[in-house]
Motif scaffolding. Structure first.
Motif, PDB file in Angstrom:
ATOM      1  N   PRO A 123      28.705  20.021 -10.815  1.00 23.72           N
ATOM      2  CA  PRO A 123      28.050  21.305 -10.529  1.00 23.72           C
ATOM      3  C   PRO A 123      26.605  21.359 -11.021  1.00 23.72           C
ATOM      4  O   PRO A 123      26.198  20.636 -11.930  1.00 23.72           O
ATOM      5  CB  PRO A 123      28.914  22.317 -11.295  1.00 23.72           C
ATOM      6  CG  PRO A 123      30.213  21.622 -11.528  1.00 23.72           C
ATOM      7  CD  PRO A 123      29.880  20.166 -11.667  1.00 23.72           C
ATOM      8  N   LEU A 124      25.873  22.260 -10.398  1.00 23.26           N
ATOM      9  CA  LEU A 124      24.538  22.614 -10.881  1.00 23.26           C
ATOM     10  C   LEU A 124      24.692  23.753 -11.882  1.00 23.26           C
ATOM     11  O   LEU A 124      25.205  24.825 -11.555  1.00 23.26           O
ATOM     12  CB  LEU A 124      23.646  23.051  -9.723  1.00 23.26           C
ATOM     13  CG  LEU A 124      22.306  23.684 -10.136  1.00 23.26           C
ATOM     14  CD1 LEU A 124      21.410  22.668 -10.818  1.00 23.26           C
ATOM     15  CD2 LEU A 124      21.614  24.313  -8.931  1.00 23.26           C
ATOM     16  N   TRP A 125      24.260  23.476 -13.119  1.00 21.64           N
ATOM     17  CA  TRP A 125      24.317  24.480 -14.187  1.00 21.64           C
ATOM     18  C   TRP A 125      22.896  24.977 -14.434  1.00 21.64           C
ATOM     19  O   TRP A 125      21.988  24.181 -14.681  1.00 21.64           O
ATOM     20  CB  TRP A 125      24.877  23.875 -15.472  1.00 21.64           C
ATOM     21  CG  TRP A 125      26.164  23.105 -15.294  1.00 21.64           C
ATOM     22  CD1 TRP A 125      26.300  21.853 -14.801  1.00 21.64           C
ATOM     23  CD2 TRP A 125      27.477  23.565 -15.614  1.00 21.64           C
ATOM     24  NE1 TRP A 125      27.615  21.478 -14.789  1.00 21.64           N
ATOM     25  CE2 TRP A 125      28.377  22.514 -15.289  1.00 21.64           C
ATOM     26  CE3 TRP A 125      27.998  24.739 -16.154  1.00 21.64           C
ATOM     27  CZ2 TRP A 125      29.749  22.606 -15.486  1.00 21.64           C
ATOM     28  CZ3 TRP A 125      29.364  24.848 -16.352  1.00 21.64           C
ATOM     29  CH2 TRP A 125      30.227  23.795 -16.010  1.00 21.64           C
ATOM     30  N   ILE A 126      22.711  26.278 -14.382  1.00 22.60           N
ATOM     31  CA  ILE A 126      21.393  26.863 -14.661  1.00 22.60           C
ATOM     32  C   ILE A 126      21.528  27.752 -15.900  1.00 22.60           C
ATOM     33  O   ILE A 126      22.205  28.792 -15.875  1.00 22.60           O
ATOM     34  CB  ILE A 126      20.886  27.697 -13.469  1.00 22.60           C
ATOM     35  CG1 ILE A 126      20.849  26.829 -12.200  1.00 22.60           C
ATOM     36  CG2 ILE A 126      19.491  28.255 -13.768  1.00 22.60           C
ATOM     37  CD1 ILE A 126      20.436  27.602 -10.952  1.00 22.60           C
ATOM     38  N   PHE A 127      20.895  27.298 -16.990  1.00 23.17           N
ATOM     39  CA  PHE A 127      20.940  28.043 -18.250  1.00 23.17           C
ATOM     40  C   PHE A 127      19.607  28.761 -18.463  1.00 23.17           C
ATOM     41  O   PHE A 127      18.544  28.175 -18.256  1.00 23.17           O
ATOM     42  CB  PHE A 127      21.213  27.098 -19.424  1.00 23.17           C
ATOM     43  CG  PHE A 127      22.617  26.575 -19.461  1.00 23.17           C
ATOM     44  CD1 PHE A 127      23.632  27.299 -20.062  1.00 23.17           C
ATOM     45  CD2 PHE A 127      22.928  25.346 -18.882  1.00 23.17           C
ATOM     46  CE1 PHE A 127      24.927  26.814 -20.088  1.00 23.17           C
ATOM     47  CE2 PHE A 127      24.219  24.848 -18.917  1.00 23.17           C
ATOM     48  CZ  PHE A 127      25.231  25.590 -19.512  1.00 23.17           C
ATOM     49  N   THR A 128      19.704  30.020 -18.861  1.00 24.07           N
ATOM     50  CA  THR A 128      18.516  30.808 -19.194  1.00 24.07           C
ATOM     51  C   THR A 128      18.735  31.437 -20.568  1.00 24.07           C
ATOM     52  O   THR A 128      19.810  31.297 -21.159  1.00 24.07           O
ATOM     53  CB  THR A 128      18.276  31.927 -18.158  1.00 24.07           C
ATOM     54  OG1 THR A 128      19.397  32.820 -18.172  1.00 24.07           O
ATOM     55  CG2 THR A 128      18.100  31.348 -16.761  1.00 24.07           C
ATOM     56  N   LEU A 208      25.802  23.689 -24.623  1.00 24.04           N
ATOM     57  CA  LEU A 208      24.950  24.745 -24.082  1.00 24.04           C
ATOM     58  C   LEU A 208      25.686  26.067 -23.922  1.00 24.04           C
ATOM     59  O   LEU A 208      25.144  27.141 -24.236  1.00 24.04           O
ATOM     60  CB  LEU A 208      24.369  24.286 -22.734  1.00 24.04           C
ATOM     61  CG  LEU A 208      23.306  23.185 -22.820  1.00 24.04           C
ATOM     62  CD1 LEU A 208      23.003  22.618 -21.440  1.00 24.04           C
ATOM     63  CD2 LEU A 208      22.018  23.723 -23.451  1.00 24.04           C
ATOM     64  N   VAL A 209      26.938  26.015 -23.450  1.00 23.86           N
ATOM     65  CA  VAL A 209      27.658  27.281 -23.256  1.00 23.86           C
ATOM     66  C   VAL A 209      28.052  27.906 -24.584  1.00 23.86           C
ATOM     67  O   VAL A 209      28.355  29.111 -24.654  1.00 23.86           O
ATOM     68  CB  VAL A 209      28.924  27.065 -22.385  1.00 23.86           C
ATOM     69  CG1 VAL A 209      28.548  26.601 -20.993  1.00 23.86           C
ATOM     70  CG2 VAL A 209      29.893  26.095 -23.039  1.00 23.86           C
ATOM     71  N   ALA A 210      28.026  27.101 -25.651  1.00 26.76           N
ATOM     72  CA  ALA A 210      28.393  27.629 -26.976  1.00 26.76           C
ATOM     73  C   ALA A 210      27.218  28.288 -27.686  1.00 26.76           C
ATOM     74  O   ALA A 210      27.405  28.953 -28.713  1.00 26.76           O
ATOM     75  CB  ALA A 210      28.968  26.509 -27.835  1.00 26.76           C
ATOM     76  N   VAL A 211      25.999  28.119 -27.167  1.00 26.21           N
ATOM     77  CA  VAL A 211      24.824  28.709 -27.816  1.00 26.21           C
ATOM     78  C   VAL A 211      24.745  30.198 -27.445  1.00 26.21           C
ATOM     79  O   VAL A 211      24.605  30.537 -26.260  1.00 26.21           O
ATOM     80  CB  VAL A 211      23.540  27.987 -27.385  1.00 26.21           C
ATOM     81  CG1 VAL A 211      22.312  28.666 -28.012  1.00 26.21           C
ATOM     82  CG2 VAL A 211      23.601  26.521 -27.788  1.00 26.21           C
ATOM     83  N   PRO A 212      24.806  31.109 -28.416  1.00 24.13           N
ATOM     84  CA  PRO A 212      24.821  32.562 -28.123  1.00 24.13           C
ATOM     85  C   PRO A 212      23.579  33.032 -27.379  1.00 24.13           C
ATOM     86  O   PRO A 212      23.647  33.973 -26.585  1.00 24.13           O
ATOM     87  CB  PRO A 212      24.915  33.203 -29.509  1.00 24.13           C
ATOM     88  CG  PRO A 212      25.491  32.140 -30.397  1.00 24.13           C
ATOM     89  CD  PRO A 212      24.967  30.844 -29.869  1.00 24.13           C
TER      90      PRO A 212
END
Length: 431
Positions: A123-128, A208-212
């Motif tokens: 998947p393409l993950w886009i983190f902001t 990355l998903v664990a960073v608040p």
């Protein structure tokens, strides 16, 4: 002192060589002609282009290397900047195979490339950042984005999605940062969004998903993107699938995912294609967080024509010989099978024809005397002619004694001599 060969044995060998030798020569000629159509032996080395040494493609390449080494095949794993460079190396025939992200390149531009398999979804993950987190791709206008190095598949898909929202490099700032560097830049606030294309199981996604302070963009129009671009698949990351204890993610996330694909140069030997298919089947059939067991590898979502060998593999599984023989033996038998049919087509009729020819040839040394024997009997009509026939019979008997035949035909030779003696007695009784 060497044993002496009897005249009968010598004659038998002579007849065998004369009759069967011609068949052997004919078979040799057929084999020589058939050998011209035998495919060359497969090489025992090949090269595969991956991506950066920290990426999933390179790790899979090393796994392929270990598995192929058990078959006696040396796989050289070539690190690259990504899918774009991989295709370039394939076109230039500097590598034999490559991992390529779906949607990078096309069959028209890369006519030498054939597809083997879609291996898994990435998947393409886009983190902001959580503050003013955008909800659509179009909301990224005016932001600084880390979209992967030049030549990477991540950069290619990012530019495609931005173009769909009419965002070009004048509307956004694109930085060629890797996933690791992009994570640090997002933490420090140097960039506004980080694009990553990778499997759901990779460690960097868990980090990355664990960073608040980070938010994973829920692509609301994921289904629309999958319809517009066939190489993309709409996938859902279920609530809590990354971390059930902390409930990460907190809700279902909709993403789009290209497939990681395995492609080859069209010149790759068919035997090596079969080996790559077997390795891919073993490595990628286990499934993932997004797909169940046995879904991959498959021929779907390929950007390039499916190799005929790969098509046969999907229909029939591994070649029969490669299931039970070492690689070198299986390929040898497979290559030489083209010689088997013409050889059988020759041997079967020869097996039926040569024994009678041999028998006829041996017996002709005996039977040819019977024509003369009948002539002498027919010519003996008076005393004078009978005497002439008797003299000829003596001559015939002397010559017949010199005839040599294989021991298995001695009975027929002695029968001829008995018939000569019988005719002699009959002629003498009439005198």
């Amino acid at each position: 002192m060497s044993p002496k060969i009897s005249p009968g044995t010598a004659q038998s060998l002579k007849n065998y060589f004369q009759v069967y030798g011609a068949g052997i020569v004919l078979a040799a000629i057929v084999l020589f002609v058939a050998y011209q159509f035998v495919e060359p032996a497969p090489p025992y080395t090949l090269k595969i282009a991956t991506a950066s040494e920290s990426g999933a493609y390179h790790k899979f390449g090393l796994t392929y290397k270990r598995m192929l080494a058990r078959k006696g095949i040396d796989l050289e794993v070539v690190p690259t900047s990504g899918s774009v460079e991989n295709l370039e190396l394939l076109r230039e025939k500097k590598v034999d195979a490559a991992f390529v992200q779906g949607g990078v390149g096309n069959a028209h531009q890369n006519q030498e490339v054939l597809g083997l398999a879609s291996l898994y979804l990435e998947p393409l993950w886009i983190f902001t950042r959580n503050t003013d987190a955008p909800e659509r791709i179009a909301d990224l206008a005016g932001m600084t984005l880390a979209v992967g190095p030049e030549g990477s598949g991540t950069r290619t898909i990012a530019k495609q999605l931005l173009a769909d929202s009419n965002l070009d490099e004048g509307s956004v700032t694109l930085l060629p940062l890797s996933a690791t560097d992009g994570e640090e830049a997002l933490k420090s606030g140097t960039i506004d969004a980080l694009f990553i294309v990778t499997q759901a199981e990779t460690s960097i996604i868990a980090e990355l998903v664990a960073v608040p302070d980070f938010k994973l963009m829920n692509i609301k129009r994921a289904e629309a993107y999958s319809r517009l671009h066939p190489y993309l698949t709409h996938v859902i990351i279920p609530e809590g699938v990354v971390d059930m204890v902390r409930n990460v993610p907190e809700s279902d996330i909709h993403l789009i995912a290209p497939s990681a694909t395995l492609v080859i140069h069209e010149s790759l030997h068919p035997a090596l294609i079969d080996q790559l298919m077997q390795v891919a089947d073993t490595v990628h059939t286990t499934g993932s967080l997004l797909t169940g067991y046995g879904v991959f590898p498959n021929p779907a979502n390929l950007d390039y024509p499916l190799s005929s060998e790969a098509e046969r593999y999907y229909e029939n599984g591994p070649p029969f010989l490669q299931k039970y023989l070492p690689f070198w033996a299986a390929t040898l038998v497979d290559r030489l099978k083209v010689m088997l049919l013409p050889l059988l087509a020759l041997i079967i009729p020869l097996a039926k024809v040569l024994p009678p020819v041999y028998t006829w040839r041996v017996r002709s040394r005996i039977y040819r005397w019977y024509e003369e024997l009948h002539g002498l009997e027919a010519a003996a009509k008076d005393d004078e002619s009978r005497q002439v026939s008797l003299d000829e019979l003596d001559r015939m008997e002397n010559e017949v004694r010199k005839v040599e035949v294989p021991l298995s035909y001695d009975q027929e030779l002695y029968s001829l001599r008995l018939h000569i003696d019988l005719l002699r007695k009959q002629l003498r009784e009439k005198r």
